[in-house]
Design a protein around this motif. Structure first.
Motif, PDB file in Angstrom:
ATOM      1  N   ARG A 164     106.075  58.767  56.264  1.00 36.22           N
ATOM      2  CA  ARG A 164     107.242  58.158  56.441  1.00 36.22           C
ATOM      3  C   ARG A 164     107.762  58.963  57.678  1.00 36.22           C
ATOM      4  O   ARG A 164     108.606  58.067  58.215  1.00 36.22           O
ATOM      5  CB  ARG A 164     108.152  58.651  55.329  1.00 36.22           C
ATOM      6  N   GLU A 171     107.255  53.826  65.557  1.00 38.85           N
ATOM      7  CA  GLU A 171     106.676  52.969  66.295  1.00 38.85           C
ATOM      8  C   GLU A 171     105.745  53.408  67.461  1.00 38.85           C
ATOM      9  O   GLU A 171     104.999  52.571  68.191  1.00 38.85           O
ATOM     10  CB  GLU A 171     107.549  51.681  66.739  1.00 38.85           C
ATOM     11  N   ARG A 198     101.703  50.295  53.778  1.00 40.71           N
ATOM     12  CA  ARG A 198     102.894  49.568  53.627  1.00 40.71           C
ATOM     13  C   ARG A 198     103.972  50.504  54.125  1.00 40.71           C
ATOM     14  O   ARG A 198     105.011  49.987  54.852  1.00 40.71           O
ATOM     15  CB  ARG A 198     103.326  49.649  52.170  1.00 40.71           C
ATOM     16  N   ILE A 199     103.842  51.827  54.136  1.00 38.27           N
ATOM     17  CA  ILE A 199     104.728  52.701  54.756  1.00 38.27           C
ATOM     18  C   ILE A 199     104.962  52.456  56.255  1.00 38.27           C
ATOM     19  O   ILE A 199     105.806  52.453  56.986  1.00 38.27           O
ATOM     20  CB  ILE A 199     104.768  54.381  54.457  1.00 38.27           C
ATOM     21  N   GLU A 206     106.420  49.425  57.140  1.00 34.91           N
ATOM     22  CA  GLU A 206     108.230  49.648  57.410  1.00 34.91           C
ATOM     23  C   GLU A 206     108.493  50.220  58.669  1.00 34.91           C
ATOM     24  O   GLU A 206     109.890  49.961  59.068  1.00 34.91           O
ATOM     25  CB  GLU A 206     108.476  50.414  56.081  1.00 34.91           C
ATOM     26  N   ASN A 207     107.978  51.244  59.139  1.00 39.31           N
ATOM     27  CA  ASN A 207     108.301  51.899  60.293  1.00 39.31           C
ATOM     28  C   ASN A 207     107.691  51.447  61.604  1.00 39.31           C
ATOM     29  O   ASN A 207     107.852  52.101  62.657  1.00 39.31           O
ATOM     30  CB  ASN A 207     107.765  53.431  60.181  1.00 39.31           C
ATOM     31  N   TYR A 261      97.796  43.442  55.750  1.00 40.71           N
ATOM     32  CA  TYR A 261      99.053  44.416  56.608  1.00 40.71           C
ATOM     33  C   TYR A 261      98.601  44.625  58.028  1.00 40.71           C
ATOM     34  O   TYR A 261      99.256  45.023  58.793  1.00 40.71           O
ATOM     35  CB  TYR A 261      99.108  45.951  55.988  1.00 40.71           C
TER      36      TYR A 261
END
Ligand SMILES: Nc1ncnc2c1ncn2[C@@H]1O[C@H](COP(=O)(O)OP(=O)(O)O)[C@@H](O)[C@H]1O
Ligand SMILES: O=P(O)(O)OC[C@H]1O[C@](O)(COP(=O)(O)O)[C@@H](O)[C@@H]1O
Length: 309
Positions: free
Chosen positions: A121, A125, A149-150, A153-154, A173
């Protein structure tokens, strides 16, 4: 910064002998040990190519300590979640052929996995995560999917080098790169390949399923890179294979090291193949010098795919 993830690292214990007598006493002529596991190999090769990375994953016991120690001595940053059981030892027996015995690895608790997710987390980017290798048997096959998926999101780009369901589940993804070998690709589509050309339509299927770039390696028979624009077929240099352990990981590292410098897919692919072969021709992982020495022996043929998918 590049981060590599090795959920099931290993101490790779390489034994060399003329032949193995199953059921008898074997005396070893030469033995070596390395910190192993696919993500760790990627970090070690990147480091030899002057690219900084941080190695993440699970490590435990005396074997886990050995791995962290070796990486730190090579000036590779580490941030492993400590687990209760010992990190595994994988035995690689080198006779006239190579036999690999890969152990299962330690149990991972729910708390361990939460700690790891918190580390993922914290990526941004500006980072890229390489998820590589098998996962401990106590984690579900959706593990990589949960982690990417984490990343999504980031805005963290990611590369996956894994087999079967682990690989299939991350495709939607949009991984920047995946690198199955031809056996792994064959297992996915229940078929077999004998040449680089045969691989292209199956690489295209993986692109349709979401991968941005697919490298399929065929050991001594060459390699193929497929994207939605084109396919490239590569030759491999001639040489004596000393140990191909880590050759695939060296391809991933070589690709990322070159792509970081020139953002050119074709040149990065050429460097990737040279790096894979440089490792295959070494006992242990390649050096930058060895990879660059082989570069001129890697020829790349571009195959246009427009309208063929
Ligand atoms: N016999 C060989 N001759 C030259 N290069 C090889 C040979 N075997 C492996 N390599 C190099 O290592 C790369 C990865 O090998 P491969 O066995 O296909 O992957 P993996 O290690 O992932 O199973 C190849 O693309 C090639 O560059
Ligand atoms: O030869 P490759 O596929 O690049 O990877 C070699 C590495 O993979 C391992 O065989 C572990 O593989 P898994 O993570 O798939 O179990 C290590 O022992 C070794 O360091």
């Amino acid at each position: 910064m590049i981060h590599t993830l090795t959920l099931n690292p290993s101490v790779d214990y390489i034994l060399e002998l003329d032949e193995i007598i199953v059921g008898g006493l074997n005396r070893i002529q030469h033995d070596t040990k390395f910190p192993g596991g696919k993500g760790i190999n990627v970090s070690r090769v990147l480091n030899r190519m002057d690219v900084k990375s941080k190695a993440l994953g699970f490590a435990g016991g005396f074997t886990g300590e050995y791995i962290v120690d070796c990486l730190n001595k090579e000036n590779i940053q580490t941030d492993f979640v400590q687990v209760a059981d010992d990190t595994r030892i994988n035995v690689k027996i080198k006779t006239k052929t190579e036999t690999e015995i890969n152990a299962k690895g330690p149990a991972i608790s729910g708390r361990n996995f939460e700690d790891l997710k918190n580390k993922i987390r914290s990526l941004s980017e500006d980072d890229l995560l390489v998820l590589a290798g098998s996962i401990p048997s106590t984690l579900p096959e959706s593990t990589y999917e949960e982690l990417v998926r984490i990343c999504l999101e980031n805005g963290t780009a990611f590369v996956v080098d894994a087999e079967g369901e682990l690989l299939k589940k991350v495709l939607p993804y949009k991984p920047f790169l995946i690198k199955p070998n031809h056996h792994e690709l064959g297992d996915l589509f229940k078929t077999e390949f004998t040449s680089a050309k045969e691989v292209i339509p199956y690489g295209q299927k993986l692109v349709e399923m979401g991968a941005q770039n697919v490298i399929v390696s065929l050991a001594g028979k060459g390699a193929v890179l497929i994207s939605d624009e084109a396919a490239y077929i590569s030759s491999v240099p001639n040489g004596e294979v000393k140990s191909s352990v880590g050759a695939g990981d060296s391809m991933v590292a070589g690709f990322l090291a070159a792509y970081e410098k020139n953002k050119n897919i074709e040149k990065a692919f050429q460097y990737s193949v040279a790096s894979g072969s440089a490792t295959a021709f070494s006992l242990g992982l390649c050096t930058k010098e060895k990879a660059e020495e082989l570069l001129s022996q890697v020829s790349i043929e571009k195959v246009s795919l427009k309208g063929e998918i």
